[in-house]
Enzyme design. Structure first.
Site, PDB file in Angstrom:
ATOM      1  N   ASP A   1       0.801  -1.231   0.000  1.00 38.15           N
ATOM      2  CA  ASP A   1       0.000   0.000   0.000  1.00 38.15           C
ATOM      3  C   ASP A   1       0.828   1.273   0.000  1.00 38.15           C
ATOM      4  OD1 ASP A   1       1.121   0.038   2.515  1.00 38.15           O
ATOM      5  OD2 ASP A   1      -0.715  -0.554   3.552  1.00 38.15           O
TER       6      ASP A   1
ATOM      7  N   GLU B   1       0.024  -9.093  -1.266  1.00 40.93           N
ATOM      8  CA  GLU B   1      -0.663  -8.536  -0.082  1.00 40.93           C
ATOM      9  C   GLU B   1      -1.837  -7.654  -0.527  1.00 40.93           C
ATOM     10  OE1 GLU B   1       0.525  -5.463   3.045  1.00 40.93           O
ATOM     11  OE2 GLU B   1       1.375  -7.274   3.902  1.00 40.93           O
TER      12      GLU B   1
ATOM     13  N   GLU C   1      -2.123   5.215   2.701  1.00 39.12           N
ATOM     14  CA  GLU C   1      -2.056   3.791   2.351  1.00 39.12           C
ATOM     15  C   GLU C   1      -3.368   3.218   1.821  1.00 39.12           C
ATOM     16  OE1 GLU C   1      -0.811   5.164   5.100  1.00 39.12           O
ATOM     17  OE2 GLU C   1       1.083   4.248   5.697  1.00 39.12           O
TER      18      GLU C   1
ATOM     19  N   HIS D   1       5.137   4.803  13.047  1.00 44.49           N
ATOM     20  CA  HIS D   1       5.518   5.578  11.860  1.00 44.49           C
ATOM     21  C   HIS D   1       4.345   6.183  11.106  1.00 44.49           C
ATOM     22  CE1 HIS D   1       4.123   2.714   8.740  1.00 44.49           C
ATOM     23  NE2 HIS D   1       4.272   1.836   9.707  1.00 44.49           N
TER      24      HIS D   1
ATOM     25  N   ARG E   1       1.487   8.325   9.449  1.00 44.08           N
ATOM     26  CA  ARG E   1       1.185   9.745   9.275  1.00 44.08           C
ATOM     27  C   ARG E   1       0.008  10.165  10.150  1.00 44.08           C
ATOM     28  NH1 ARG E   1       3.043  12.568   4.307  1.00 44.08           N
ATOM     29  NH2 ARG E   1       4.671  11.181   3.595  1.00 44.08           N
TER      30      ARG E   1
ATOM     31  N   HIS F   1      11.654   5.528  14.298  1.00 41.68           N
ATOM     32  CA  HIS F   1      11.595   5.692  12.833  1.00 41.68           C
ATOM     33  C   HIS F   1      12.343   6.967  12.421  1.00 41.68           C
ATOM     34  CE1 HIS F   1       9.700   5.862   8.801  1.00 41.68           C
ATOM     35  NE2 HIS F   1       9.430   4.584   9.003  1.00 41.68           N
TER      36      HIS F   1
HETATM   37  N1  UDP Z   1      11.237  -3.596  11.459  1.00 44.53           N
HETATM   38  C1  UDP Z   1      12.627  -3.577  11.301  1.00 44.53           C
HETATM   39  N2  UDP Z   1      13.361  -2.721  12.109  1.00 44.53           N
HETATM   40  C2  UDP Z   1      12.779  -1.870  13.009  1.00 44.53           C
HETATM   41  C3  UDP Z   1      11.367  -1.886  13.138  1.00 44.53           C
HETATM   42  C4  UDP Z   1      10.629  -2.767  12.346  1.00 44.53           C
HETATM   43  O1  UDP Z   1      13.192  -4.314  10.495  1.00 44.53           O
HETATM   44  O2  UDP Z   1      13.506  -1.122  13.681  1.00 44.53           O
HETATM   45  C5  UDP Z   1      10.466  -4.501  10.585  1.00 44.53           C
HETATM   46  C6  UDP Z   1       9.351  -5.316  11.228  1.00 44.53           C
HETATM   47  O3  UDP Z   1       9.833  -6.573  11.699  1.00 44.53           O
HETATM   48  C7  UDP Z   1       8.358  -5.473  10.086  1.00 44.53           C
HETATM   49  C8  UDP Z   1       8.546  -4.214   9.276  1.00 44.53           C
HETATM   50  O4  UDP Z   1       9.799  -3.673   9.650  1.00 44.53           O
HETATM   51  O5  UDP Z   1       8.700  -6.571   9.258  1.00 44.53           O
HETATM   52  C9  UDP Z   1       7.437  -3.250   9.566  1.00 44.53           C
HETATM   53  O6  UDP Z   1       7.700  -2.038   8.977  1.00 44.53           O
HETATM   54  P1  UDP Z   1       6.847  -0.734   9.273  1.00 44.53           P
HETATM   55  O7  UDP Z   1       6.275  -0.812  10.616  1.00 44.53           O
HETATM   56  O8  UDP Z   1       7.753   0.423   8.946  1.00 44.53           O
HETATM   57  O9  UDP Z   1       5.728  -0.745   8.134  1.00 44.53           O
HETATM   58  P2  UDP Z   1       4.287  -1.427   8.030  1.00 44.53           P
HETATM   59  O10 UDP Z   1       4.433  -2.876   8.284  1.00 44.53           O
HETATM   60  O11 UDP Z   1       3.376  -0.725   8.969  1.00 44.53           O
HETATM   61  O12 UDP Z   1       3.901  -1.161   6.601  1.00 44.53           O
END
Ligand code: UDP
Length: 384
Positions: free
Chosen positions: A110, A132, A146, A228, A230, A260
């Protein structure tokens, strides 16, 4: 079949990595045989393009999963607007797509990268596969941007690889044909199992993990925090930090928070939580380090989507600091709880788990069983 995989952010990279190795049948592939397919070798020519919508956090993932992109558009710029980023992705992707002429472009999830790459491929008459697919909140403003990114990508995509039955239903309701929906589970769970396997069988460690082993007390419950979104910039993050300050007064807790890199997150968090007792702020860690941290934690507090999916496989409860989630499956199964960003609500829910949680026991992860990329390959091999 020539396939171009395109991604731009950390979570997309993590979730596309197992699929990449599977498509290439590289040494790092998890599976070596596919149901109903006699010989899968050399069926695909695979190219990878990164927009680098996130630079540093993306590179950490590329390193760990040993992926060297064929194209690196390097589009991250300070204070970039979503429109500026979108325009740049469209322009640059025109060049890549015209040069490569893939049969299929695979995008994930997304992000602005997913929706704009899908649009660029559509303009050139190239087929799009969406990994996904089908997650929805049905509120076009949340999560922003998203929800609209995933809806745009669904409108364009020719084939939708979904993680769950709920995602299938969402797509069917929007008029997507059943024959174009393939339920696979989430490739993020493949990536997690791949990583756990590397940690166990190869005794994988790294300097970040070694340093954390030294800095984290062993006699306290670890609360792992990330954020993270917005939609939480400003007040949401302020409330979260105030709640964490209150929790840090407990003697049995240590809060570890990989912050982040977005300045809208980083500035508030460092201002309110730097140098506080029982709180450790650290830069975002590499994926295997984060997996290790999840394993050590007692509880996770996060607005992340991917973490809600990973946590059930590690038996860790997640408090979701959002008012809505496009991942209701984990909430229904009791793995995660939507707590919003009200300070008192966050405090109450953390205290409750700290004092009363007795473990989940053995349960199935509603987001997948680690076979998603195999199922995607089987579908594609049958088309090739
Ligand atoms: N993650 C990482 N390092 C960090 C924090 C999270 O590698 O310091 C990984 C986590 O295991 C997951 C992914 O990043 O696989 C999640 O990313 P994020 O939360 O940025 O995005 P979302 O999943 O909400 O799209």
């Amino acid at each position: 079949m020539k396939i171009l995989i395109v991604f731009g952010t950390r979570p997309e990279a993590i979730k596309m990595a197992p699929l990449y190795h599977e498509l290439c049948q590289s040494e790092l592939s998890l599976f070596q045989s596919y149901q109903g397919v006699e010989d899968s070798k050399n069926k695909f020519e695979v190219k990878v393009c990164v927009t680098a919508q996130h630079r540093k956090m993306l590179d950490q993932v590329l390193d760990f999963f040993e992926i060297v992109p064929d194209y690196d558009l390097n589009l991250m710029q300070p204070n970039q607007t979503l429109n500026g980023l979108s325009a740049n992705i469209l322009l640059k992707m025109d060049e890549v797509l015209i040069q490569e002429k893939p049969d299929l472009v695979l995008v994930h999830g997304d992000t602005t990268t997913s929706s704009m790459v899908a649009l660029a491929a559509f303009h050139l008459g190239i087929k799009v596969g969406h990994v996904e697919a089908g997650l929805r909140t049905f509120n076009k403003h949340a999560p922003f941007p998203e929800e609209i990114n995933r809806q745009i990508t669904s409108r364009i995509a020719d084939i939708h690889f979904t993680p769950t039955e709920q995602a299938n239903r969402n797509l069917l309701k929007e008029g997507i044909l059943q024959k174009n929906i393939v339920e696979t589970g989430n490739t993020g769970i493949d990536a997690l199992f791949w990583t756990l396997n590397k940690m166990e069988t190869k005794n994988y460690t790294n300097p970040e993990i070694e340093q954390l082993k030294n800095s984290l007390p062993t006699n306290k419950k670890i609360v792992l925090v990330t954020g993270h979104r917005r939609e939480n910039f400003g007040e949401g993050f302020q409330n979260l930090c105030q709640a964490l300050l209150k929790i840090s007064e407990r003697e049995d807790v240590v809060i570890i928070y990989p912050v982040h890199l977005n300045p809208n997150v980083k500035e508030i968090v460092y201002e309110l939580l730097s140098n506080k007792v029982n709180i450790q702020l650290i830069p975002p860690v590499s994926y295997p380090t984060f997996v290790w941290l999840m394993q050590q934690s007692y509880l996770i507090v996060s607005d992340s989507g991917g973490i809600q999916e990973e946590a059930p496989s590690l038996g860790k409860p997640v408090l979701v600091t959002r008012n809505v989630s496009e991942r209701p499956e984990g909430v229904a199964a009791g793995f995660s709880t939507i707590v919003g960003t009200d300070k008192n609500e966050i405090i109450k829910n953390i205290q409750d788990i700290m004092d009363n949680f007795e473990g989940f026991g053995l349960q199935k992860n509603p987001y997948g069983d680690g076979n998603a990329s195999r199922k995607i390959i089987e579908y594609l091999l049958n088309q090739a």
